[in-house]
Design an enzyme around this catalytic site. Structure first.
Site, PDB file in Angstrom:
ATOM      1  N   TYR A  62       0.870  -1.032  -0.077  1.00 21.20           N
ATOM      2  CA  TYR A  62      -0.020  -0.057   0.005  1.00 21.20           C
ATOM      3  C   TYR A  62       0.999   1.298   0.184  1.00 21.20           C
ATOM      4  O   TYR A  62       0.465   2.450  -0.502  1.00 21.20           O
ATOM      5  CB  TYR A  62      -0.915   0.092   1.252  1.00 21.20           C
ATOM      6  CG  TYR A  62      -2.123  -0.999   0.912  1.00 21.20           C
ATOM      7  CD1 TYR A  62      -1.927  -2.305   1.335  1.00 21.20           C
ATOM      8  CD2 TYR A  62      -3.159  -0.526   0.086  1.00 21.20           C
ATOM      9  CE1 TYR A  62      -3.101  -3.233   1.037  1.00 21.20           C
ATOM     10  CE2 TYR A  62      -4.183  -1.640  -0.162  1.00 21.20           C
ATOM     11  CZ  TYR A  62      -4.105  -2.721   0.341  1.00 21.20           C
ATOM     12  OH  TYR A  62      -5.225  -3.830   0.034  1.00 21.20           O
ATOM     13  N   ASN A 100     -13.119   2.733  -5.506  1.00 24.22           N
ATOM     14  CA  ASN A 100     -11.565   3.276  -5.432  1.00 24.22           C
ATOM     15  C   ASN A 100     -11.067   3.840  -4.030  1.00 24.22           C
ATOM     16  O   ASN A 100     -11.962   4.607  -3.240  1.00 24.22           O
ATOM     17  CB  ASN A 100     -11.510   4.513  -6.489  1.00 24.22           C
ATOM     18  CG  ASN A 100     -11.698   3.664  -7.913  1.00 24.22           C
ATOM     19  OD1 ASN A 100     -11.951   2.672  -7.999  1.00 24.22           O
ATOM     20  ND2 ASN A 100     -11.946   4.729  -8.908  1.00 24.22           N
ATOM     21  N   ASP A 102      -8.209   6.012  -4.127  1.00 21.25           N
ATOM     22  CA  ASP A 102      -7.569   7.161  -4.320  1.00 21.25           C
ATOM     23  C   ASP A 102      -8.457   8.177  -3.987  1.00 21.25           C
ATOM     24  O   ASP A 102      -9.695   8.221  -3.543  1.00 21.25           O
ATOM     25  CB  ASP A 102      -6.962   7.304  -5.765  1.00 21.25           C
ATOM     26  CG  ASP A 102      -8.512   7.082  -6.738  1.00 21.25           C
ATOM     27  OD1 ASP A 102      -8.534   6.133  -7.586  1.00 21.25           O
ATOM     28  OD2 ASP A 102      -9.290   8.166  -6.748  1.00 21.25           O
ATOM     29  N   HIS A 117     -14.619   1.027   0.071  1.00 23.11           N
ATOM     30  CA  HIS A 117     -13.454   0.171   0.176  1.00 23.11           C
ATOM     31  C   HIS A 117     -12.687   0.970   0.909  1.00 23.11           C
ATOM     32  O   HIS A 117     -11.409   0.443   1.167  1.00 23.11           O
ATOM     33  CB  HIS A 117     -12.996  -0.384  -1.215  1.00 23.11           C
ATOM     34  CG  HIS A 117     -13.833  -1.432  -1.972  1.00 23.11           C
ATOM     35  ND1 HIS A 117     -13.565  -1.898  -3.161  1.00 23.11           N
ATOM     36  CD2 HIS A 117     -14.979  -2.157  -1.296  1.00 23.11           C
ATOM     37  CE1 HIS A 117     -14.498  -2.716  -3.356  1.00 23.11           C
ATOM     38  NE2 HIS A 117     -15.231  -2.685  -2.365  1.00 23.11           N
TER      39      HIS A 117
HETATM   40  N1  APR Z   1     -12.120   3.897 -19.317  1.00 24.08           N
HETATM   41  C1  APR Z   1     -13.148   3.374 -18.676  1.00 24.08           C
HETATM   42  N2  APR Z   1     -13.135   1.985 -18.032  1.00 24.08           N
HETATM   43  C2  APR Z   1     -11.618   1.309 -18.153  1.00 24.08           C
HETATM   44  C3  APR Z   1     -10.615   2.082 -18.544  1.00 24.08           C
HETATM   45  C4  APR Z   1     -10.986   3.367 -19.220  1.00 24.08           C
HETATM   46  N3  APR Z   1     -10.188   4.067 -19.431  1.00 24.08           N
HETATM   47  N4  APR Z   1      -9.706   1.328 -18.480  1.00 24.08           N
HETATM   48  C5  APR Z   1     -10.110  -0.004 -17.942  1.00 24.08           C
HETATM   49  N5  APR Z   1     -11.404   0.202 -17.880  1.00 24.08           N
HETATM   50  C6  APR Z   1     -12.526  -0.751 -17.278  1.00 24.08           C
HETATM   51  C7  APR Z   1     -11.864  -2.296 -17.501  1.00 24.08           C
HETATM   52  O1  APR Z   1     -12.286  -2.666 -18.694  1.00 24.08           O
HETATM   53  C8  APR Z   1     -12.676  -3.024 -16.395  1.00 24.08           C
HETATM   54  O2  APR Z   1     -13.921  -3.371 -16.617  1.00 24.08           O
HETATM   55  O3  APR Z   1     -12.177  -0.768 -15.774  1.00 24.08           O
HETATM   56  C9  APR Z   1     -12.681  -1.910 -15.283  1.00 24.08           C
HETATM   57  C10 APR Z   1     -11.511  -2.096 -14.159  1.00 24.08           C
HETATM   58  O4  APR Z   1     -12.091  -3.467 -13.531  1.00 24.08           O
HETATM   59  P1  APR Z   1     -10.826  -4.061 -12.040  1.00 24.08           P
HETATM   60  O5  APR Z   1      -9.737  -3.947 -12.499  1.00 24.08           O
HETATM   61  O6  APR Z   1     -11.670  -5.121 -11.882  1.00 24.08           O
HETATM   62  O7  APR Z   1     -11.507  -2.901 -11.193  1.00 24.08           O
HETATM   63  P2  APR Z   1     -12.754  -2.709 -10.105  1.00 24.08           P
HETATM   64  O8  APR Z   1     -13.864  -3.169 -10.843  1.00 24.08           O
HETATM   65  O9  APR Z   1     -12.516  -1.206  -9.681  1.00 24.08           O
HETATM   66  O10 APR Z   1     -12.143  -3.765  -8.915  1.00 24.08           O
HETATM   67  C11 APR Z   1     -13.209  -3.794  -7.966  1.00 24.08           C
HETATM   68  O11 APR Z   1     -11.966  -5.207  -6.819  1.00 24.08           O
HETATM   69  O12 APR Z   1      -9.835  -5.966  -6.224  1.00 24.08           O
HETATM   70  C12 APR Z   1     -10.816  -5.260  -5.907  1.00 24.08           C
HETATM   71  O13 APR Z   1     -10.712  -3.592  -3.983  1.00 24.08           O
HETATM   72  C13 APR Z   1     -10.465  -3.881  -5.305  1.00 24.08           C
HETATM   73  O14 APR Z   1     -12.123  -1.950  -5.646  1.00 24.08           O
HETATM   74  C14 APR Z   1     -11.384  -3.143  -6.474  1.00 24.08           C
HETATM   75  C15 APR Z   1     -12.595  -4.060  -6.792  1.00 24.08           C
END
Ligand code: APR
Length: 250
Positions: A62, A100, A102, A117
């Site tokens: 982290y 998120n 951040d 989260h």
């Molecule tokens: N614009 C829009 N969407 C995007 C972009 C972009 N520039 N780049 C990536 N993405 C999309 C991807 O296609 C994906 O579907 O954002 C999504 C990110 O998915 P994850 O990486 O799984 O992130 P997230 O859904 O926020 O994860 C949820 O999982 O690991 C835990 O605690 C962590 O909060 C997180 C949770």
């Protein structure tokens, strides 16, 4: 033209965001090919058991992400700013529920914000539970400024196996909203991935997915727009504000 909180008696909007909204600000997502979970195992760095087993490894994971999040070249992007504009100009309550950790939504001007989260820029003492703003590294040499305990500080984030934060408030706004928008999340992690079903159960709200590509829950949304968040989110918010509340009933 901004609308004062007192005058916000129009339909409510809930916006769920995930790592995809911060990608174009320079922060990694989790499940893209170059994502965080391609480089680290969740069970090594993001569970209470990992912290108990090897606290320094978890703290350093982290610390590295916090250094990235506070660096000068990581700033809110047009999608974050569009959501702050929506909150300011929409004639009803707008709640951003973010997965998120951040601080880009805050820095873009969003005020009605739930970090389900937790927050990377806060530390929590495992001895007295007090929470402190924290922008530097957290180490086992750090002491809690409230109770004085040494080596008890952890990131104020939600690990796998822990309860997300403010779920009661989230349930309330999901039940009341007339529009549920999901932005930049893969729909892999519950309870956030289940919010669209929860909203559909109440049978009142329109549901829209804005993402780079269809998420795991894509078929649950009444409509979807795909593309980079900095392009599709500002355009969507422009249309939403132009149409106004009447656009939600058509
Ligand atoms: N614009 C829009 N969407 C995007 C972009 C972009 N520039 N780049 C990536 N993405 C999309 C991807 O296609 C994906 O579907 O954002 C999504 C990110 O998915 P994850 O990486 O799984 O992130 P997230 O859904 O926020 O994860 C949820 O999982 O690991 C835990 O605690 C962590 O909060 C997180 C949770």
């Amino acid at each position: 033209m901004s609308v004062s909180d007192e005058a916000k008696d129009g339909p409510g909007i809930v916006v769920l965001t995930g790592a995809g909204i911060s990608k174009e600000s320079g922060l990694a997502t989790f499940r893209d090919a170059d994502g965080i979970w391609a480089k680290h195992r969740i069970e090594d760095v993001a569970t209470p058991e990992a912290y108990a087993r090897d606290p320094e490894r978890v703290l350093e994971f982290y610390n590295a992400r916090r250094r990235g999040a506070v660096s000068d070249n990581v700033t809110p992007n047009a999608a974050h700013r569009a959501l702050a504009r929506l909150e300011s100009e929409w004639p009803g309550p707008v709640t951003v529920v973010t997965q998120n950790i951040d601080d880009l939504h805050e820095r873009a001007g969003t005020r009605n914000l739930i970090h389900m989260h937790g927050e990377l820029l806060k530390a929590r003492c495992t001895a007295c539970s007090d929470v402190h703003d924290w922008r530097g590294d957290i180490t086992l040499a750090d002491a809690c400024s409230t109770c004085g305990a040494l080596g008890t500080l952890r990131p104020n984030v939600v690990w796998f196996g822990e309860m997300p934060m403010q779920m009661d408030e989230i349930g309330e706004v999901l039940a009341e909203c007339a529009l549920f928008v999901s932005i930049g999340t893969s729909g892999n992690v519950y309870p956030a991935a289940g919010f669209v079903q929860q909203v559909r159960m109440f049978g009142r709200a329109k549901t829209v997915e804005l993402n780079l590509e269809p998420s795991e829950g894509a078929t649950m949304f009444a409509s979807s727009i795909y593309g980079p968040a900095t392009e599709i989110v500002p355009a969507f918010i422009d249309d939403l504000l132009t149409a106004g509340p009447g656009g939600l009933t058509s």
